[in-house]
Design a protein around this motif. Structure first.
Motif, mmCIF file in Angstrom:
data_model
loop_
_atom_site.group_PDB
_atom_site.id
_atom_site.type_symbol
_atom_site.label_atom_id
_atom_site.label_comp_id
_atom_site.label_asym_id
_atom_site.label_seq_id
_atom_site.Cartn_x
_atom_site.Cartn_y
_atom_site.Cartn_z
ATOM 1 N N GLU A 5 -92.206 -24.851 33.721
ATOM 2 C CA GLU A 5 -91.056 -25.021 32.824
ATOM 3 C C GLU A 5 -91.489 -25.728 31.543
ATOM 4 O OE1 GLU A 5 -87.151 -26.108 34.923
ATOM 5 O OE2 GLU A 5 -88.689 -27.108 36.138
ATOM 6 N N ASP A 6 -90.678 -25.557 30.482
ATOM 7 C CA ASP A 6 -90.895 -26.247 29.205
ATOM 8 C C ASP A 6 -92.330 -26.075 28.718
ATOM 9 O OD1 ASP A 6 -88.243 -27.264 29.264
ATOM 10 O OD2 ASP A 6 -88.898 -28.885 30.587
ATOM 11 N N LEU A 7 -92.834 -24.853 28.818
ATOM 12 C CA LEU A 7 -94.236 -24.608 28.489
ATOM 13 C C LEU A 7 -94.526 -24.777 26.999
ATOM 14 C CD1 LEU A 7 -94.981 -21.535 30.801
ATOM 15 C CD2 LEU A 7 -95.250 -23.982 31.272
ATOM 16 N N GLU A 8 -93.565 -24.412 26.150
ATOM 17 C CA GLU A 8 -93.800 -24.558 24.709
ATOM 18 C C GLU A 8 -93.923 -26.029 24.328
ATOM 19 O OE1 GLU A 8 -92.020 -23.163 20.356
ATOM 20 O OE2 GLU A 8 -91.242 -22.272 22.197
ATOM 21 N N ALA A 105 -98.747 -17.241 30.712
ATOM 22 C CA ALA A 105 -97.774 -17.366 29.627
ATOM 23 C C ALA A 105 -98.355 -16.961 28.277
ATOM 24 C CB ALA A 105 -97.245 -18.798 29.559
ATOM 25 N N ASN A 106 -97.811 -15.894 27.696
ATOM 26 C CA ASN A 106 -98.188 -15.511 26.336
ATOM 27 C C ASN A 106 -97.685 -16.544 25.334
ATOM 28 O OD1 ASN A 106 -99.585 -12.912 26.400
ATOM 29 N ND2 ASN A 106 -97.687 -12.108 27.266
ATOM 30 N N LEU A 112 -93.009 -18.451 26.757
ATOM 31 C CA LEU A 112 -93.069 -19.896 26.965
ATOM 32 C C LEU A 112 -91.744 -20.535 27.343
ATOM 33 C CD1 LEU A 112 -95.326 -20.860 23.906
ATOM 34 C CD2 LEU A 112 -96.036 -20.617 26.291
ATOM 35 N N SER A 113 -90.642 -19.810 27.240
ATOM 36 C CA SER A 113 -89.341 -20.483 27.348
ATOM 37 C C SER A 113 -88.537 -20.149 28.600
ATOM 38 C CB SER A 113 -88.485 -20.172 26.113
ATOM 39 O OG SER A 113 -88.194 -18.787 26.060
ATOM 40 N N VAL A 119 -96.609 -19.246 34.404
ATOM 41 C CA VAL A 119 -97.208 -20.531 34.786
ATOM 42 C C VAL A 119 -98.391 -20.844 33.882
ATOM 43 C CG1 VAL A 119 -96.538 -20.281 37.202
ATOM 44 C CG2 VAL A 119 -98.801 -19.506 36.481
ATOM 45 N N LEU A 120 -98.664 -22.130 33.738
ATOM 46 C CA LEU A 120 -99.887 -22.619 33.127
ATOM 47 C C LEU A 120 -100.452 -23.716 34.029
ATOM 48 C CD1 LEU A 120 -98.974 -22.850 29.321
ATOM 49 C CD2 LEU A 120 -100.483 -21.176 30.413
#
Length: 317
Positions: A5-8, A105-106, A112-113, A119-120
């Motif tokens: 979550e919240d990858l950006e 995640a691209n 990212l959202s 996943v990262l």
């Protein structure tokens, strides 16, 4: 550590934990919004579009990235001539990786959202050197976005699927309190310029690659204990070059599968309504009518997919 979550926000604040002087982003596909946001970082960033080597890049997306490249001093955008589907985020100091995230995640709003879809994961110290060598190998086989000509791109965009999405209701008029006039209903929790573009069942049946089914959100449960579905974020590039973030909202069943039923701007619902009103010459806050659209020259918007989660909206006359 694994992140879902919240990858950006994770990517844009990671340097506050790890003292770095450079960020390298290698992504199969790109969206213009996070690329433009790199201007906020206090060091140089390099972004590599990985799938250029096998798919090229659509002209609309290329010109958007080119405008970003020409407006940001601490950014370099490259296109890999090798087909690369990897997603790697590497923070370097003096040319050496000190922290890295890899996963699915691209580097796009869509990638990212949306919680739990991508996943990262943090890599371990022993992977830093081979990862650095891998990124350098891709860079050595990449070209700057400034070097790309138009010949190949024109051929690519000719083959796009184009969906014409009407801005009129079923009675042939703009709806009084829906669509472009969504915010005109005083009983809604909206502002006067809030707007959306409806997605009709026939759009989904004819263009299944443009409008994907909605996915369940494991964190969103309603009062009856049922899982609710994601509103997927996308990036929109208009024909005049303006970019905005959008949202596939609502739900509708089409042949037993749940799809979104409208497209709005995000996070400000009024951005779409203000943009359309400015283009057709209707004062902000005022309702849009069919005669306004006809005077402008068209009553629909043409939608096409440029890359995963990145769409072109054409409202040109």
């Amino acid at each position: 550590m694994l992140y879902t979550e919240d990858l950006e926000e994770l990517i844009f604040h990671r340097h506050e934990i790890h003292e770095s002087d450079e960020l390298i982003v290698l992504s199969g596909y790109l969206g213009p919004s996070p690329v433009a946001r790199l201007e906020q970082l206090p060091f140089n960033s390099t972004v590599i579009y990985g799938m250029y080597g096998s798919e090229g890049i659509k002209p609309t997306l290329h010109h958007s990235l080119l405008r970003i490249q020409n407006s940001i001093d601490n950014l370099n955008v490259f296109y890999s001539q090798l087909p690369v589907h990897s997603k790697c985020y590497a923070w370097r100091r003096r040319g050496e990786i000190i922290h890295a995230l890899v996963g699915s995640a691209n580097f796009s709003t869509n990638g990212l959202s949306t919680p739990f879809r991508e996943v990262l994961a943090e890599t371990t110290y022993d992977t830093f050197r081979p990862l650095n060598a891998y990124i350098q190998h891709v860079l050595n086989n990449s070209i700057s976005c400034l070097e790309v000509g138009n010949e190949r791109m024109v051929e690519i965009e000719v083959n796009l699927e184009f969906c014409r999405m009407t801005l009129l209701g079923k009675d042939g008029e703009v709806q009084n309190a829906a669509g472009l006039n969504w915010g005109q209903n005083p009983n809604n929790h909206t502002t006067p310029n809030d707007a959306y573009i409806p997605i009709r069942a026939e759009h989904i049946r004819i263009y299944p690659h443009l409008f994907l089914p909605k996915q369940l959100n494991p964190q969103n449960i309603d009062k009856r204990g049922r899982l609710q579905r994601h509103n997927d974020a996308i990036e929109i590039i208009w024909d005049d070059g303006l970019t905005m973030e959008g949202l596939f909202e609502g739900s509708q069943p089409v042949e037993g599968v749940i799809y979104p039923k409208q497209i709005s701007s995000f996070p400000i619902k009024a951005q779409l309504g203000e943009y359309i009103r400015n283009r057709i010459g209707v004062p902000l806050g005022q309702p849009v009518r069919r005669h306004h659209l006809e005077k402008y020259g068209r009553t629909d918007v043409t939608v096409s997919l440029l890359a995963e989660g990145v769409y072109k909206f054409d409202f040109s006359v």
